[in-house]
Motif scaffolding. Structure first.
Motif, PDB file in Angstrom:
ATOM      1  N   PHE A 147       0.797  -0.910  -0.002  1.00  0.00           N
ATOM      2  CA  PHE A 147      -0.030   0.029  -0.329  1.00  0.00           C
ATOM      3  C   PHE A 147       0.554   1.425  -0.028  1.00  0.00           C
ATOM      4  CE2 PHE A 147      -4.098  -2.423   1.799  1.00  0.00           C
ATOM      5  CZ  PHE A 147      -4.102  -2.448   0.909  1.00  0.00           C
ATOM      6  N   THR A 148       1.992   1.564   0.217  1.00  0.00           N
ATOM      7  CA  THR A 148       2.596   2.391   0.522  1.00  0.00           C
ATOM      8  C   THR A 148       3.679   2.969  -0.689  1.00  0.00           C
ATOM      9  OG1 THR A 148       3.551   2.351   3.409  1.00  0.00           O
ATOM     10  CG2 THR A 148       4.756   3.290   1.901  1.00  0.00           C
ATOM     11  N   LEU A 149       3.956   1.656  -1.853  1.00  0.00           N
ATOM     12  CA  LEU A 149       4.718   1.696  -2.545  1.00  0.00           C
ATOM     13  C   LEU A 149       3.194   2.384  -4.036  1.00  0.00           C
ATOM     14  CD1 LEU A 149       6.625  -1.061  -3.654  1.00  0.00           C
ATOM     15  CD2 LEU A 149       7.230   1.210  -3.805  1.00  0.00           C
TER      16      LEU A 149
ATOM     17  N   MET B  49      -0.051   8.261  -5.718  1.00  0.00           N
ATOM     18  CA  MET B  49      -1.028   9.281  -5.650  1.00  0.00           C
ATOM     19  C   MET B  49      -0.726  10.375  -5.177  1.00  0.00           C
ATOM     20  SD  MET B  49      -3.546   6.479  -4.295  1.00  0.00           S
ATOM     21  CE  MET B  49      -3.985   4.644  -4.567  1.00  0.00           C
ATOM     22  N   LYS B  50      -1.983  11.051  -4.572  1.00  0.00           N
ATOM     23  CA  LYS B  50      -1.589  12.152  -3.578  1.00  0.00           C
ATOM     24  C   LYS B  50      -0.226  12.632  -2.906  1.00  0.00           C
ATOM     25  CE  LYS B  50      -5.441  12.983  -0.490  1.00  0.00           C
ATOM     26  NZ  LYS B  50      -6.633  12.919   0.013  1.00  0.00           N
TER      27      LYS B  50
ATOM     28  N   GLY C 107       8.335  10.919   0.021  1.00  0.00           N
ATOM     29  CA  GLY C 107       9.775  11.981  -1.202  1.00  0.00           C
ATOM     30  C   GLY C 107       9.104  10.994  -2.518  1.00  0.00           C
ATOM     31  N   SER C 108       8.848  10.685  -3.314  1.00  0.00           N
ATOM     32  CA  SER C 108       8.627  10.681  -4.455  1.00  0.00           C
ATOM     33  C   SER C 108       8.375  11.418  -6.156  1.00  0.00           C
ATOM     34  CB  SER C 108       7.297   8.955  -5.030  1.00  0.00           C
ATOM     35  OG  SER C 108       6.253   9.096  -4.246  1.00  0.00           O
ATOM     36  N   ALA C 109       8.483  12.138  -4.722  1.00  0.00           N
ATOM     37  CA  ALA C 109       7.599  13.696  -6.208  1.00  0.00           C
ATOM     38  C   ALA C 109       8.598  13.873  -7.147  1.00  0.00           C
ATOM     39  CB  ALA C 109       7.353  15.396  -5.439  1.00  0.00           C
ATOM     40  N   ALA C 110       9.794  13.441  -6.819  1.00  0.00           N
ATOM     41  CA  ALA C 110      10.735  13.397  -8.342  1.00  0.00           C
ATOM     42  C   ALA C 110      11.013  12.568  -8.557  1.00  0.00           C
ATOM     43  CB  ALA C 110      11.694  13.760  -7.298  1.00  0.00           C
ATOM     44  N   PHE C 111      10.137  11.016  -8.540  1.00  0.00           N
ATOM     45  CA  PHE C 111      10.663  10.493  -9.080  1.00  0.00           C
ATOM     46  C   PHE C 111      10.219  10.248 -10.988  1.00  0.00           C
ATOM     47  CE2 PHE C 111       9.534   7.244  -5.729  1.00  0.00           C
ATOM     48  CZ  PHE C 111      10.723   7.368  -5.294  1.00  0.00           C
ATOM     49  N   SER C 112      10.406   9.807 -11.810  1.00  0.00           N
ATOM     50  CA  SER C 112       9.760  10.303 -13.243  1.00  0.00           C
ATOM     51  C   SER C 112       8.819   8.566 -13.303  1.00  0.00           C
ATOM     52  CB  SER C 112      10.901  10.184 -14.050  1.00  0.00           C
ATOM     53  OG  SER C 112      11.168   8.496 -14.022  1.00  0.00           O
TER      54      SER C 112
ATOM     55  N   CYS D 137       6.555   1.638  -8.853  1.00  0.00           N
ATOM     56  CA  CYS D 137       6.511   1.415  -7.546  1.00  0.00           C
ATOM     57  C   CYS D 137       4.609   1.202  -7.943  1.00  0.00           C
ATOM     58  CB  CYS D 137       5.914   2.928  -6.994  1.00  0.00           C
ATOM     59  SG  CYS D 137       7.478   3.714  -6.731  1.00  0.00           S
ATOM     60  N   GLN D 138       3.796   0.974  -8.550  1.00  0.00           N
ATOM     61  CA  GLN D 138       2.691   0.962  -8.977  1.00  0.00           C
ATOM     62  C   GLN D 138       2.724  -1.049  -9.166  1.00  0.00           C
ATOM     63  OE1 GLN D 138       0.646   2.047 -12.593  1.00  0.00           O
ATOM     64  NE2 GLN D 138      -0.103   4.116 -10.887  1.00  0.00           N
ATOM     65  N   VAL D 139       3.910  -1.202 -10.090  1.00  0.00           N
ATOM     66  CA  VAL D 139       3.701  -2.753 -10.411  1.00  0.00           C
ATOM     67  C   VAL D 139       4.759  -3.537  -8.889  1.00  0.00           C
ATOM     68  CG1 VAL D 139       5.176  -4.522 -11.360  1.00  0.00           C
ATOM     69  CG2 VAL D 139       4.293  -2.092 -12.771  1.00  0.00           C
ATOM     70  N   LEU D 140       5.010  -3.233  -8.745  1.00  0.00           N
ATOM     71  CA  LEU D 140       5.709  -3.651  -7.358  1.00  0.00           C
ATOM     72  C   LEU D 140       5.221  -3.382  -5.859  1.00  0.00           C
ATOM     73  CD1 LEU D 140       9.321  -2.249  -7.016  1.00  0.00           C
ATOM     74  CD2 LEU D 140       8.392  -4.726  -7.107  1.00  0.00           C
ATOM     75  N   GLY D 141       3.710  -2.161  -5.501  1.00  0.00           N
ATOM     76  CA  GLY D 141       3.202  -2.194  -5.181  1.00  0.00           C
ATOM     77  C   GLY D 141       1.450  -3.294  -4.988  1.00  0.00           C
TER      78      GLY D 141
END
Length: 115
Positions: A15-17, A22-23, A29-34, A41-45
């Protein structure tokens, strides 16, 4: 007890991933992710959430019992994450990796079924 820890920790990490895309980017700290990193993150989550059902299936051979326990435990993980986002959002950034490691380690250390 080990099953509860394994499922909760894997679901919490999953759920964290998923929340990283999301918002909640600022808190995690994922605001700078491509876009590619967010897709990972979606696939691993999703993978961790699906992986979290395995300890329940190994513990309870009856499918209805295993699914009931799994749904309850992932609900508890979601509530925990929601409360952390509300009251201690900075703590999630420190806990996300530790909880994932604990979940995988406890899933690997599950005892054999005694049935």
């Amino acid at each position: 007890m080990m099953v509860v820890i394994a499922v909760w920790a894997l679901a919490f990490a999953g759920f964290t991933l998923l929340a990283a895309d999301m918002k909640h980017k600022k808190e995690l700290g994922s605001a700078a992710f491509s876009a590619r990193q967010l897709l990972c993150c979606q696939v691993l989550g999703t993978g961790l959430l699906l992986l979290s059902i395995l300890p329940c299936l190994f513990r309870w051979s009856f499918l209805a019992t295993a699914l009931s326990a799994w749904i309850s435990l992932i609900g508890f993980a979601a509530i925990t994450l929601g409360l952390l986002f509300t009251y201690a959002p900075r703590a999630i950034a420190y806990l996300k990796f530790a909880v994932g490691v604990v979940g995988i380690a406890s899933a690997l250390l599950l005892p054999a079924k005694a049935d």
